[in-house]
Design a protein around this motif. Structure first.
Motif, mmCIF file in Angstrom:
data_model
loop_
_atom_site.group_PDB
_atom_site.id
_atom_site.type_symbol
_atom_site.label_atom_id
_atom_site.label_comp_id
_atom_site.label_asym_id
_atom_site.label_seq_id
_atom_site.Cartn_x
_atom_site.Cartn_y
_atom_site.Cartn_z
ATOM 1 N N LEU A 46 0.833 -1.186 0.000
ATOM 2 C CA LEU A 46 0.000 0.000 0.000
ATOM 3 C C LEU A 46 0.873 1.243 0.000
ATOM 4 C CD1 LEU A 46 -2.869 1.185 0.206
ATOM 5 C CD2 LEU A 46 -2.593 1.129 2.697
ATOM 6 N N MET A 47 0.598 2.139 -0.933
ATOM 7 C CA MET A 47 1.352 3.383 -1.014
ATOM 8 C C MET A 47 0.626 4.506 -0.267
ATOM 9 S SD MET A 47 2.344 3.319 -5.031
ATOM 10 C CE MET A 47 3.268 4.834 -4.958
ATOM 11 N N ALA A 48 -0.680 4.601 -0.549
ATOM 12 C CA ALA A 48 -1.426 5.705 0.021
ATOM 13 C C ALA A 48 -2.918 5.424 -0.032
ATOM 14 C CB ALA A 48 -1.123 7.002 -0.720
ATOM 15 N N THR A 49 -3.627 6.126 0.816
ATOM 16 C CA THR A 49 -5.080 6.060 0.874
ATOM 17 C C THR A 49 -5.624 7.457 0.642
ATOM 18 O OG1 THR A 49 -4.974 4.273 2.491
ATOM 19 C CG2 THR A 49 -7.056 5.473 2.318
ATOM 20 N N SER A 50 -6.608 7.564 -0.221
ATOM 21 C CA SER A 50 -7.173 8.888 -0.471
ATOM 22 C C SER A 50 -8.678 8.870 -0.275
ATOM 23 C CB SER A 50 -6.838 9.362 -1.885
ATOM 24 O OG SER A 50 -7.545 8.630 -2.859
ATOM 25 N N ASN A 51 -9.157 9.891 0.385
ATOM 26 C CA ASN A 51 -10.584 10.108 0.552
ATOM 27 C C ASN A 51 -10.991 11.319 -0.267
ATOM 28 O OD1 ASN A 51 -11.473 8.095 2.671
ATOM 29 N ND2 ASN A 51 -9.770 9.083 3.716
ATOM 30 N N SER A 54 -10.128 15.259 0.252
ATOM 31 C CA SER A 54 -9.117 15.519 1.272
ATOM 32 C C SER A 54 -7.753 15.012 0.811
ATOM 33 C CB SER A 54 -9.507 14.868 2.600
ATOM 34 O OG SER A 54 -9.624 13.476 2.452
ATOM 35 N N LYS A 55 -6.742 15.404 1.557
ATOM 36 C CA LYS A 55 -5.386 14.998 1.187
ATOM 37 C C LYS A 55 -5.196 13.507 1.421
ATOM 38 C CE LYS A 55 -3.023 19.396 2.053
ATOM 39 N NZ LYS A 55 -1.949 20.066 2.834
ATOM 40 N N ALA A 56 -4.353 12.929 0.594
ATOM 41 C CA ALA A 56 -4.079 11.507 0.724
ATOM 42 C C ALA A 56 -3.211 11.240 1.949
ATOM 43 C CB ALA A 56 -3.383 10.993 -0.526
ATOM 44 N N THR A 57 -3.364 10.062 2.504
ATOM 45 C CA THR A 57 -2.527 9.608 3.612
ATOM 46 C C THR A 57 -1.526 8.607 3.070
ATOM 47 O OG1 THR A 57 -4.361 9.880 5.164
ATOM 48 C CG2 THR A 57 -2.503 8.527 5.874
ATOM 49 N N TYR A 58 -0.258 8.934 3.216
ATOM 50 C CA TYR A 58 0.792 8.100 2.634
ATOM 51 C C TYR A 58 1.363 7.140 3.672
ATOM 52 C CZ TYR A 58 0.791 11.184 -1.429
ATOM 53 O OH TYR A 58 0.423 11.870 -2.556
ATOM 54 N N PHE A 67 4.977 10.925 -5.543
ATOM 55 C CA PHE A 67 3.751 10.222 -5.922
ATOM 56 C C PHE A 67 2.562 11.091 -5.493
ATOM 57 C CE2 PHE A 67 5.820 6.417 -7.251
ATOM 58 C CZ PHE A 67 6.904 6.249 -6.418
ATOM 59 N N LEU A 68 2.109 11.899 -6.439
ATOM 60 C CA LEU A 68 1.023 12.830 -6.149
ATOM 61 C C LEU A 68 -0.320 12.155 -6.377
ATOM 62 C CD1 LEU A 68 2.409 16.064 -7.868
ATOM 63 C CD2 LEU A 68 2.648 15.337 -5.495
ATOM 64 N N ILE A 69 -1.159 12.218 -5.387
ATOM 65 C CA ILE A 69 -2.472 11.582 -5.481
ATOM 66 C C ILE A 69 -3.546 12.649 -5.352
ATOM 67 C CG2 ILE A 69 -4.086 10.028 -4.329
ATOM 68 C CD1 ILE A 69 -1.637 8.305 -3.611
#
Lengths: 116, 116
Positions: A46-51, A54-58, A67-69
């Motif tokens: 897992l790299m990141a979680t995005s909602n 809102s800003k992603a959680t890396y 790695f821009l999400i």
């Protein structure tokens, strides 16, 4: 059933350029999207979680500036690999989930990134 | 820390033989458990999942898995393997009590080869 479309399925880019990968939920609203990276013959990390909105959680060790999400809508999340280098070559997979239930994980078909 | 372990990296079986892929988890509370299959260069397809209730879970493609709390295991089985079952299999777990935000954690995977 729930479908997640990931595009492109493969991409080759030159070192130093940026690449954008899209992940779309086609028939449901994805409140949360996840981005994974998979090296050959290895598991998904897992790299990141995005909602949405809102800003992603890396995850620890993942460079957020590289790695821009973006998760601007309930059906679309994008991962941009900035200033790509050969070591960024990998298989990237997204997953989308509607609501907070673990029942709804759906995976995209993945993107093979090769940086030359 | 939460973890998912798949002890067997690679398994080879003959077509028509039975199959069991092992999965163990380490969580404070019983997590939700999943088995996914991945063909080369493809995304993940959900085979089955366990949330609660009957500990023997039926999935797609003739697969089943049994949850054993005493052994912290969730092994995947199939009575008769077909050549098309050759793929990578991932066990995954999700807990609402993992602290911070919730996420799906994958095992290292088991690569299944099927001999004719």
């Amino acid at each position: 059933g729930a479908v997640v479309s990931q595009h492109p399925s493969w991409v080759i880019c030159k070192s130093g350029t940026s690449v954008k990968i899209e992940c779309r939920s086609l028939d449901f609203q994805a409140t949360t999207m996840f981005w994974y990276r998979q090296f050959p013959k290895q598991s998904l990390m897992l790299m990141a979680t995005s909602n949405e909105g809102s800003k992603a959680t890396y995850e620890q060790g993942v460079e957020k500036d590289k790695f821009l999400i973006n998760h601007a809508s309930l059906t679309l999340s994008t991962l941009t690999v900035t200033s790509a280098h050969p070591e960024d070559s990998s298989f990237y997979i997204c997953s989308a989930r509607g609501g907070d239930s673990p029942r709804g994980y759906t995976f995209g078909s993945g993107t093979r990134l090769t940086v030359v | 820390a939460q973890s998912v372990t798949q002890p067997d990296i690679h398994i080879t079986v003959s077509e028509g033989a039975s199959l069991e892929l092992r999965c163990n988890y380490s969580y404070g509370a019983t997590p939700y458990l999943f088995w996914y299959v991945q063909s080369p260069g493809q995304g993940l397809q959900l085979l089955l999942k366990y949330f609660s209730g009957d500990t023997l879970v039926q999935g797609i493609k003739g697969f089943e898995a049994e949850f054993k709390r005493s052994q912290s295991s969730f092994n995947l089985r199939k009575p008769s393997v077909h050549w098309s079952d050759a793929a990578e299999y991932f066990c995954a777990a999700y807990s609402q009590f993992s602290g911070g935000y919730n996420k799906l954690i994958f095992g290292a995977g088991t690569r299944l080869a099927v001999h004719p």
